[in-house]
Design a protein around this motif. Structure first.
Motif, short mmCIF file in Angstrom:
data_model
loop_
_atom_site.label_atom_id
_atom_site.label_comp_id
_atom_site.label_asym_id
_atom_site.label_seq_id
_atom_site.Cartn_x
_atom_site.Cartn_y
_atom_site.Cartn_z
N GLN A 57 27.51 -2.42 4.08
CA GLN A 57 28.85 -2.92 3.78
C GLN A 57 29.18 -2.73 2.30
O GLN A 57 30.30 -2.36 1.94
CB GLN A 57 28.96 -4.40 4.16
N GLN A 58 28.20 -2.97 1.44
CA GLN A 58 28.43 -2.79 0.00
C GLN A 58 28.76 -1.34 -0.33
O GLN A 58 29.56 -1.06 -1.23
CB GLN A 58 27.22 -3.28 -0.79
N GLU A 59 28.18 -0.40 0.39
CA GLU A 59 28.53 1.01 0.22
C GLU A 59 30.00 1.24 0.58
O GLU A 59 30.70 2.00 -0.09
CB GLU A 59 27.64 1.91 1.09
N GLU A 60 30.45 0.60 1.64
CA GLU A 60 31.85 0.74 2.06
C GLU A 60 32.78 0.15 1.00
O GLU A 60 33.84 0.71 0.73
CB GLU A 60 32.09 0.08 3.41
N VAL A 61 32.39 -0.97 0.39
CA VAL A 61 33.19 -1.56 -0.69
C VAL A 61 33.27 -0.59 -1.86
O VAL A 61 34.34 -0.42 -2.46
CB VAL A 61 32.62 -2.93 -1.12
N LYS A 62 32.17 0.06 -2.17
CA LYS A 62 32.16 1.05 -3.26
C LYS A 62 33.13 2.18 -2.93
O LYS A 62 33.95 2.58 -3.78
CB LYS A 62 30.76 1.61 -3.47
N HIS A 63 33.07 2.70 -1.71
CA HIS A 63 33.96 3.79 -1.32
C HIS A 63 35.42 3.35 -1.34
O HIS A 63 36.30 4.09 -1.78
CB HIS A 63 33.59 4.31 0.07
N PHE A 64 35.69 2.12 -0.86
CA PHE A 64 37.04 1.57 -0.90
C PHE A 64 37.54 1.53 -2.35
O PHE A 64 38.67 1.95 -2.65
CB PHE A 64 37.05 0.16 -0.30
N SER A 65 36.70 1.05 -3.24
CA SER A 65 37.08 0.93 -4.65
C SER A 65 37.36 2.30 -5.27
O SER A 65 38.30 2.45 -6.07
CB SER A 65 35.99 0.21 -5.43
#
Length: 130
Positions: A57-65
């Motif tokens: 999930q943290q990877e997805e937050v990084k990609h979103f950012s």
């Protein structure tokens, strides 16, 4: 080849608009993935599985950012509005209203065309008393 991300014929859209559509679609997909992981984490009883999912999930937050930053770099008016809202304490809605008003007025005062409008960016026309 048309996709769901376009509402106009892709071959009629400028390259910048198609790139923006791709990044916006990516941003949406990252949001969906963050949501899916959040739901999985809420019900997963196994601690090791949760740790793996939280990392994903943290990877997805990084990609979103990263997607968001790309969009804000390419659309200065959006960036100006976002800067008035993000990372501010207090009333989010009030910050949003003030940031939008300030950014739009500032762009008009600078003579900048507003994204998505037919405006020539000459600012508002005000009646002058004779």
């Amino acid at each position: 080849m048309p996709t769901e991300q376009y509402h106009e014929p892709p071959d009629e859209l400028p390259a910048e608009t198609r790139t923006l559509a791709r990044i916006l679609t990516s941003l949406i997909e990252e949001c969906e993935a963050i949501n899916w992981y959040e739901q999985r984490l809420a019900v997963e009883p196994d601690a090791e599985a949760k740790a793996i999912m939280r990392n994903a999930q943290q990877e997805e937050v990084k990609h979103f950012s990263m997607d968001l930053e790309f969009l804000l770099r390419r659309t200065p008016l959006w960036r100006e509005i976002a800067q008035g809202i993000l990372f501010q304490g207090g009333d989010i809605v009030a910050h949003g209203e003030a940031a939008e008003e300030s950014a739009v007025e500032g762009a008009a005062d600078r003579g900048e065309p507003l994204a998505g409008s037919e405006s020539l960016g000459i600012g508002g026309v005000r009646a002058v008393a004779s």
